[in-house]
Design a protein around this motif. Sequence first.
Motif, short mmCIF file in Angstrom:
data_model
loop_
_atom_site.label_atom_id
_atom_site.label_comp_id
_atom_site.label_asym_id
_atom_site.label_seq_id
_atom_site.Cartn_x
_atom_site.Cartn_y
_atom_site.Cartn_z
N ASP A 117 0.84 -1.20 0.00
CA ASP A 117 0.00 0.00 0.00
C ASP A 117 0.89 1.26 0.00
N PRO A 118 1.38 1.61 -1.17
CA PRO A 118 2.34 2.74 -1.22
C PRO A 118 1.74 4.07 -0.76
N ASP A 119 0.44 4.21 -0.79
CA ASP A 119 -0.16 5.47 -0.35
C ASP A 119 -0.53 5.44 1.14
N GLY A 120 -0.30 4.31 1.76
CA GLY A 120 -0.66 4.18 3.18
C GLY A 120 0.48 4.62 4.08
N GLY A 123 4.12 3.65 3.19
CA GLY A 123 4.66 4.29 1.99
C GLY A 123 5.44 5.53 2.37
N ASN A 124 4.95 6.21 3.38
CA ASN A 124 5.59 7.45 3.83
C ASN A 124 6.81 7.21 4.72
N ASP A 130 6.46 8.74 -8.28
CA ASP A 130 5.75 8.08 -9.38
C ASP A 130 6.74 7.74 -10.48
N THR A 155 4.01 -2.00 -7.84
CA THR A 155 3.37 -0.67 -7.84
C THR A 155 3.85 0.12 -9.06
N LYS A 157 5.41 2.91 -8.69
CA LYS A 157 6.31 3.88 -8.04
C LYS A 157 7.76 3.38 -8.03
#
Length: 558
Positions: A117-120, A123-124, A130, A155, A157
């Motif tokens: 889950d790169p946006d979760g 990811g941070n 991108d 992903t 990314k």
Amino acid sequence: MTRKWWHDKVAYQIYPKSFCDSNGDGIGDIPGIISKLDYLQDLGVDIIWLSPCYPSPLADEGYDISDYYDIDPRFGTMADMEQLIEEAKKRNMYILMDLVVNHCSDEHEWFKKACEDPDGKYGNFFYLRDKKDGELPTNWRSYFGGPVWEDLPGTDKQYLHVFHKKQPDLNWENPELREEVYKNINWWLDKGLGGFRIDAIINIKKASPFRNYEPDRADGLCSIQFMLREARGIGEFLGEMRDRTFKNYDAFSVGEVFNEKPEEIPDFIGDNGYFSSMFDFNETIFGTSEKGWYDASPITPDDYKRCCFESQAKVGDIGLLSNIIENHDEPRGVSRYIPEGECCTQSKKLLAAMNFMLRGLPFIYQGQELGMENVPFSSIDEIDDISTLDEYQVALNAGLSPADALHAVAKFSRDNARTPMQWSGEANAGFTTGKPWLKVNPNYTSINAADQLEDPDSVRSFYKELIALRKDPDYKETVVYGELKPYLEEQHNLMAYYRKGEQTLLVIGNYQMEEQTVELPSEYHSEYKKILLNNYPELVQEGTTLILHGYQAVVLEM
Ligand code: GLC
Ligand code: CA
């Protein structure tokens, strides 16, 4: 300078994989280390830094950590680690672990979750960008070669890695990540660790916004240094880390700091510095080239002296540097800082004395006390270190023949320092009863601890004398805190300096094979009171002149 508990100590670095194997699998381990604590205590060591022994895929020999709260089964168990801390304590010794938090392993669960889950949240924890067709987010070259960007599996990314692609950089801009780091440090300090050596820490602050720099090699990429030089504000992270962790435990921390600016030294190692101490790398970086190892120039005795004095002058009495001759990232110091063909017991002792008597905390790397030397590598296949393999490729790309490329990079290979510790003249140097993971230096029959323990004139016995002098109640104040002042700085192949404190000591080294004459200082009436240390049985004097033998080193009380 406020006095600290660690100032008068002597530290020793252990590379666990190569130190002592207790169970015959060819890999050094923690029970092996425990079995050698008496050896270290006998030498006079107080602080032991262990290179990483956390669970790791060993892509970069443990500097790629997949779990910060455990011990890799190859090295032992958490119970072994606790026992090591306990056994060290009984001997008034402190254990430091390696804090590797610029990056983790791509097999760490944080990274796995970032892939899912790169946006979760996770990811941070990393630097993700991108993916764009035919274009990388930036043109930075990683330390181990190739771009710093790699596709984030599953992903659209890419992630940043300034070291190997199996070492994704952690995003220090994210407070949640920083909390995780502090929690881990405190968890270990609660276990009774003395502190940490802090890996690659200068890389945690990236210049933002990310941008391209002028390419500096044919690969179209640029050294990561361009970006690091522009980064501002690392102090906020480091100060926060100190306040949230080390400071509350009065722990010892030593930073792997490169390229600090003179005006930053008080922030780094002053009284309320980010770290207790930092390594002096001035000698190790001398002669390096942007082009690669193959283009590096050798260091002469005069260069070596200049590098040491430069660092000393830069730091003055702001704090204490940690002085090294070598570590797990460098070739053996005796093979590097002693001109080719002149490596012998006397010259090894000279190098030891020159380094040890500097102001600062001496760090001995395993085997240094025996005068262990570089390894004669006969094929690139004998080399494990990813950095050497990359530099070999760089040399080939620059047009060197395979033989020349091997010769050029072998001199600097990190594997020179990573071959098994030479305990005895028995099979595999007494390191293991099995097959060692990395070749043993064939010279173990003549360079080993068992022989040197018996020999009062061995390199190890000389290290023991140096350590004893540092701890001698009569001289300790001067050896630890005394000001350093060069003497006869311009005299060729002579390295000499005063240490001025409660007494005045004069350290003199004839850094060459040939005899050399040295005038005794007239400000001390051309006289000395006492010889505190000498790597020869006598000191020849004619009138006011000392006549030093080849590689003679002495410490005089004036
Ligand atoms: C440090 C370590 C080195 C490692 C690198 C990446 O420089 O000393 O061994 O490869 O950081 O963690
Ligand atoms: Ca083992």
